[in-house]
Design an enzyme around this catalytic site. Structure first.
Site, PDB file in Angstrom:
ATOM      1  N   ASP A  10       0.846  -1.196   0.000  1.00 45.80           N
ATOM      2  CA  ASP A  10       0.000   0.000   0.000  1.00 45.80           C
ATOM      3  C   ASP A  10       0.889   1.256   0.000  1.00 45.80           C
ATOM      4  O   ASP A  10       0.854   2.067   0.919  1.00 45.80           O
ATOM      5  CB  ASP A  10      -0.948   0.009   1.211  1.00 45.80           C
ATOM      6  CG  ASP A  10      -0.223  -0.031   2.554  1.00 45.80           C
ATOM      7  OD1 ASP A  10      -0.821   0.430   3.554  1.00 45.80           O
ATOM      8  OD2 ASP A  10       0.944  -0.477   2.605  1.00 45.80           O
ATOM      9  N   HIS A 243       9.624  -0.056   9.114  1.00 48.94           N
ATOM     10  CA  HIS A 243       8.650  -1.148   9.126  1.00 48.94           C
ATOM     11  C   HIS A 243       8.801  -2.079   7.905  1.00 48.94           C
ATOM     12  O   HIS A 243       9.335  -3.171   8.016  1.00 48.94           O
ATOM     13  CB  HIS A 243       7.228  -0.574   9.169  1.00 48.94           C
ATOM     14  CG  HIS A 243       6.941   0.242  10.395  1.00 48.94           C
ATOM     15  ND1 HIS A 243       7.038  -0.238  11.675  1.00 48.94           N
ATOM     16  CD2 HIS A 243       6.550   1.538  10.532  1.00 48.94           C
ATOM     17  CE1 HIS A 243       6.710   0.704  12.551  1.00 48.94           C
ATOM     18  NE2 HIS A 243       6.409   1.791  11.883  1.00 48.94           N
TER      19      HIS A 243
END
Ligand code: RIB
Ligand code: CA
Length: 311
Positions: A10, A243
């Site tokens: 995303d 992340h």
């Protein structure tokens, strides 16, 4: 032989950083990107995925557009305060690529790719797990045919980042995460337990940029908005929590991580929505255990990222 991977993404600033990392790593063969809502609307994350591959000089890699909303919930508005209005840090990088270039139906694309090469393709979800869950529903044999799943998401023993207990990717579609994490396939969970301990300082990013390597310059250009978010929320000097790149690092150097097998379930209601519920006593849940990343050599990850992205 490089590991064939499909990155479900995303993009998203840290997604962008992760995908460039994968493209510069000869251990990996990026077969495709499949896009999903999360850091932005799926129309935007798909445009960003196409643009990213253009900027990286790799627009031969196919992009399959995926879910615009969670399996059973509404999609809230995008977290533009984290990734910018355009999803890529408002850094002027987003052109208008030919959005028709994106195949449609990511779940179908994943099923066809994996079932055509049983046991050979790894799925690398670094956004909400909706496409992966839809692919499982479409073709349950995916569980046996997929080599493994290495995902960025969850918080097993660490605090959440969108609630006291939930990490964003899991929180954004807890029902999908519950399906993916209870299926009997090999899953490695690269969660906040390790990603929040891999901090890219301003000095680190400046040093990447100083090399003038093309991909490093793209990273330096895209991160200021993300640095400002981290400085506001974590009161640091803007050091980034790494992340999504951590999931790629696991694929390349798993020995930089320590994992522990636990069966888990996902909270889907009330205050435990998006929580990774860990069977610490190994007696409450059945099925294949998830390999939870519990510790990491953060310095080793940063060195690996620097070495690759400056190539
Ligand atoms: O919690 C971090 C995750 O949520 C990352 O994948 C980031 O890109 C966002 O999707
Ligand atoms: Ca992401």
């Amino acid at each position: 032989m490089p590991e064939s991977i499909i990155i479900d993404t995303d993009p998203g600033i840290d997604d962008f950083m992760a995908i460039l990392f994968a493209l510069k790593s000869p251990e990996l063969d990026v077969l495709a990107l499949t896009t999903v809502f999360g850091n932005h609307y799926v129309e935007i994350t798909t445009r960003n995925a196409l643009r990213l591959l253009e900027l990286a000089g790799r627009d031969e890699i196919p992009v399959a557009r995926g879910a615009h909303a969670p399996l059973v919930r509404e999609y809230r508005e995008p977290p533009t305060f984290v990734h910018g209005m355009d999803g890529l840090g408002d850094a002027g990088l987003t052109g208008e690529p030919d959005s028709e270039a994106a195949h449609t139906r990511a779940a179908q694309f994943i099923v066809e790719a994996v079932m055509s090469r049983p046991g050979e393709i790894t799925l690398v979800p670094i956004g909400p797990l909706t496409n992966i869950a839809m692919a499982l529903k479409l073709e349950p044999r995916l569980v046996q045919a997929t080599k493994r799943v290495v995902l960025m998401g969850g918080a097993a023993f660490a605090p959440g980042n969108v609630s006291p207990v939930a990490e964003a990717n899991i929180f954004n579609d807890p029902e999908a995460a519950a399906l993916v994490l209870s299926a009997d396939w090999e899953v490695v969970m690269v969660g906040l337990d390790v990603t929040t301990r891999i901090d890219m300082s301003r000095q680190y990013i400046d040093a990447l940029s100083a090399t003038r390597a093309p991909y490093a310059e793209l990273v330096a250009r895209i991160v200021p908005h993300y640095q400002a978010f981290h400085a506001r929320v974590y009161h640091n000097d803007g050091a980034l929590h790494t992340h999504d790149p951590a999931a790629i690092a696991y694929l390349i150097r798993p020995n930089l991580f320590q994992t522990a097998p636990y069966r888990v379930r996902v909270g889907t209601s009330g205050v435990s929505t998006g929580q990774i519920v860990v069977d610490r006593e190994h007696k409450w849940y059945d099925g294949v255990a998830t390999a939870i990343c519990a510790d990491v050599d953060a310095g080793g990850i940063l060195e690996l990222y620097r070495e690759r992205i400056t190539r």
